[in-house]
Design a protein around this motif. Structure first.
Motif, PDB file in Angstrom:
ATOM      1  N   THR A  36       1.069   1.992  -3.681  1.00  0.00           N
ATOM      2  CA  THR A  36      -0.186   2.447  -4.308  1.00  0.00           C
ATOM      3  C   THR A  36      -0.525   3.857  -3.826  1.00  0.00           C
ATOM      4  OG1 THR A  36      -1.351   1.117  -2.636  1.00  0.00           O
ATOM      5  CG2 THR A  36      -1.185   0.197  -4.847  1.00  0.00           C
ATOM      6  N   MET A  37      -0.224   4.152  -2.561  1.00  0.00           N
ATOM      7  CA  MET A  37      -0.413   5.543  -2.091  1.00  0.00           C
ATOM      8  C   MET A  37       0.467   6.487  -2.883  1.00  0.00           C
ATOM      9  SD  MET A  37      -0.795   5.637   2.043  1.00  0.00           S
ATOM     10  CE  MET A  37       0.161   4.249   2.597  1.00  0.00           C
ATOM     11  N   ALA A  39       1.625   6.078  -5.900  1.00  0.00           N
ATOM     12  CA  ALA A  39       1.106   6.222  -7.269  1.00  0.00           C
ATOM     13  C   ALA A  39      -0.042   7.225  -7.304  1.00  0.00           C
ATOM     14  CB  ALA A  39       0.659   4.860  -7.800  1.00  0.00           C
ATOM     15  N   TYR A  81       0.803  -1.229   0.000  1.00  0.00           N
ATOM     16  CA  TYR A  81       0.000   0.000   0.000  1.00  0.00           C
ATOM     17  C   TYR A  81       0.831   1.272   0.000  1.00  0.00           C
ATOM     18  CZ  TYR A  81      -0.137   1.005   5.173  1.00  0.00           C
ATOM     19  OH  TYR A  81       0.128   1.323   6.470  1.00  0.00           O
TER      20      TYR A  81
END
Lengths: 427, 427
Positions: A16-17, A19, A13
């Motif tokens: 993804t954060m 990104a 995560y």
């Protein structure tokens, strides 16, 4: 482990954060992430910071090479991959020095930089500090209980093979004398010790033959393990083989207090007055304390050390506390955090005894008193070391100094409140 | 870690024993070392073997190159150093397959070879099996409590950074659906998962802005973390931003059972009937079981998994049980072991339910019954793999099969006796 990338020792995560933040432009906001423990492990009166030097090393190796990027290519967009390819941490870090005592809320490791730079380090920083601090905190209680008698760390077999090496380091930091772990010697220069296990006695046709072989190979200053068959007979044979100059005997099972007393009498009556007695076998800080009145010269500690004696993790968290100068904090029902970048000082009596941990928002009006000591030290500036880190020996001395500074209740092994209260000063 | 020597992940005393045994000629005696747990962790009803494949890999890398020998040159004599320089394990290993259930005394990993060959592997074998088995054993209880609902492993930050990778593997073996640990994906192909932390919401000017950024970057099938400020408002905003096709929400704090029920009602009333609810935050097998009646779709588990839920080590030991065909065992007061090389079979009812663990000295008269299953499989022959190891998926299936075979009391979470008794058959 030098040279190996640590970049994938990370939670999915975080990337993804990253990104999402790169895509909407928030990734470059200036942020402060703070590492702290909301509370000490149940009933503990202090914690000891461990792992700072390992974190510094791990951050320096937090880089995404081709192999790492290849793993992420299905998960992240190209812009994020490109950003990671260039990643080097360029921010600032301030934190408690390794070996410093800590209490609930102490700002142990504060990372300043862009959101993008700081968010990706969460797991790596926490893994190392949570593990090493748990071990050194448990180890310090054992050293304190041993009251000057040396402790040998021998727990590597009861924990992950790499955690074993870090545990040996943490134990030494806590004040253990030696470790059994050979890799800890290679990596950190920690002195190792060890002689023989029961297997060596069982291998031989008799205990006499085993002891003879050991003394021939390792000298009379060795430690003979006397409890494979009958301890009284074992001690007799030990002195018969090695003479009264035998270095030590080890007792690894049974009621080691009673057995140590009997062994001391027997050794003395045989004239082996300087032969030391080492005890081991499921010892923890409570067992060590209970042996204080017994004629024990050294302890071997394994399982309880590497498992943090009931508290295998320090439970630290890594929280965003400031964005572009604005204090931020989660506000729903539980697990609240205090917003804003904080520093801390420890207040002392004129005698040097610690009084309280003052955790203050940077910029708050804190009147410094004569016996205050600022606790955060600069660790990284612009991604580069802010100075030479203390040596392991210096950090080890810091643990000793810290324990001496605690009020006497702070060293009690029983469950209780933190040795000193944490006082928050907000703006 | 491929390619790196594991030889120094070893206790000092193994090499001093080796030196003494080489010197007196006993090093070449044919020995059997047995790995087993004297008991299960307090109150546990079964254990699950984890780490076998990692041990096989680690043994293949147990070689002493120049760097390792240089570390030992002050400690060991030249004959021992020369012997180590040539070391390759050339013996036989039989053991329980990875994922197999085990009970007190089960012979999990039996090493046959010369004393010298076998004694040096003790620490490495135990470190890996003790750690991984502790984690998979705890994980299996959680999977069992989750009763078919998926669990996401997210504990890497609470344990040593390398133990984190092994824990993610062990969790997957236990039946967890995914992990947050990216290195576990690279090393073992375990699927990873993760979306956003509270930090991502706090980074933004509003929850609305944060959710919008996340949905744009990760799609509407993402999981939105709704408990940064007010959960009810968070859910409203989540559906407003993502629409009723939102994949999931996550609740990480508070009384997650009550909150999940309220969230389900709210989601349904908003038309988001297929939006799943993920809960996390200090969950262990007991908390998971307590949530069984609540509308929870998936669990995130961290600390309790990586710390073995109260039992961070499996407590296995590696004992010499046979020398040149002669059974041997420590005989003094405590910690007794049973002498002689053993094998084991599991006895079952015709229905397939396990009845007892029969641990027998090889050569003892054990009448095999129709529903018996031999538990040891060949792992190494002459130091070489005895066959292809099962895949992680196959070992994962073995855990499932094992749990199905237990009598129903065996799956109770409460403290109790082992699910089946261990019966010893001696010669």
């Amino acid at each position: 482990m030098t040279g190996t990338s640590t970049a994938l020792l990370t939670d999915h995560y975080e990337l993804t954060m990253l990104a999402a933040a790169l895509a909407d432009g928030t990734a470059e906001r200036e942020c402060v992430f703070e590492t702290f423990a909301r509370r000490l492990p149940s009933g503990r009166r202090y914690g000891v910071v461990g792992g700072t030097a390992r974190v510094m090393d791990a951050i320096s190796r937090f880089t995404f090479g081709e192999a790492e990027l290849a793993q992420l290519s299905g998960v992240l967009d190209q812009a994020t991959l490109d950003w990671l390819a260039d990643y080097r941490f360029t921010g600032d870090v301030d934190g408690y020095a390794e070996g410093e005592l800590y209490f609930p809320g102490s700002p142990l490791f504060t990372v300043r930089g862009t959101f993008a730079e700081g968010v990706v380090l969460e797991t790596l920083v926490l893994s190392i500090l949570n593990h090493d601090s748990a071990i050194v905190s448990a180890g310090a209680r054992m050293v304190s209980a041993a009251n000057g008698r040396p402790i040998i760390e021998m727990g590597g077999r009861r924990t992950h093979e790499e955690a074993a090496v870090a545990s040996a380091r943490a134990a030494y930091l806590a004040g253990f004398a030696t470790t059994s772990n050979l890799e800890a010697k290679r990596r950190y220069g920690i002195p190792t010790a060890g002689t023989c296990a029961h297997a060596f006695t069982l291998l031989h046709d008799s205990e006499h033959a085993a002891f003879t072989a050991q003394v021939e190979a390792l000298g009379t200053d060795t430690t003979l393990l006397v409890d494979t068959y009958d301890i009284t007979q074992g001690i007799e044979t030990a002195i018969e083989v090695a003479g009264t100059g035998l270095g030590a005997i080890r007792i690894d099972s049974g009621d080691v207090g009673v057995l140590a007393r009997q062994a001391r009498q027997q050794l003395d009556s045989l004239g082996a007055r300087n032969t030391r007695i080492v005890v081991s076998g499921d010892l923890d800080e409570y067992a060590i304390a209970a042996l204080r009145a017994e004629p024990v010269d050294a302890y071997g500690v394994g399982t309880s050390l590497v498992t943090g004696s009931g508290s295998p993790t320090a439970g630290m968290v890594y929280k965003l506390v400031e964005v572009d100068g604005r204090p931020v904090a989660k506000r729903s029902s539980h697990k609240e955090s205090k917003a804003g970048r904080k520093a801390a000082l420890r207040r002392h009596k004129p005698t040097g005894t610690a009084l309280e941990e003052v955790v203050y928002v940077v910029g708050a009006a804190v009147e410094e008193e004569p016996h205050d000591r600022q606790l955060q030290v600069p660790l990284l500036r612009g991604g580069q070391p802010a100075g030479e880190l203390p040596s392991l020996e210096e950090s080890r001395q810091r643990v000793r100094d810290g324990l001496v500074s605690l009020p006497w209740e702070g060293l009690k092994l029983s469950q209780g409140e933190p040795a000193i209260p944490t006082v928050y000063v907000e703006k």
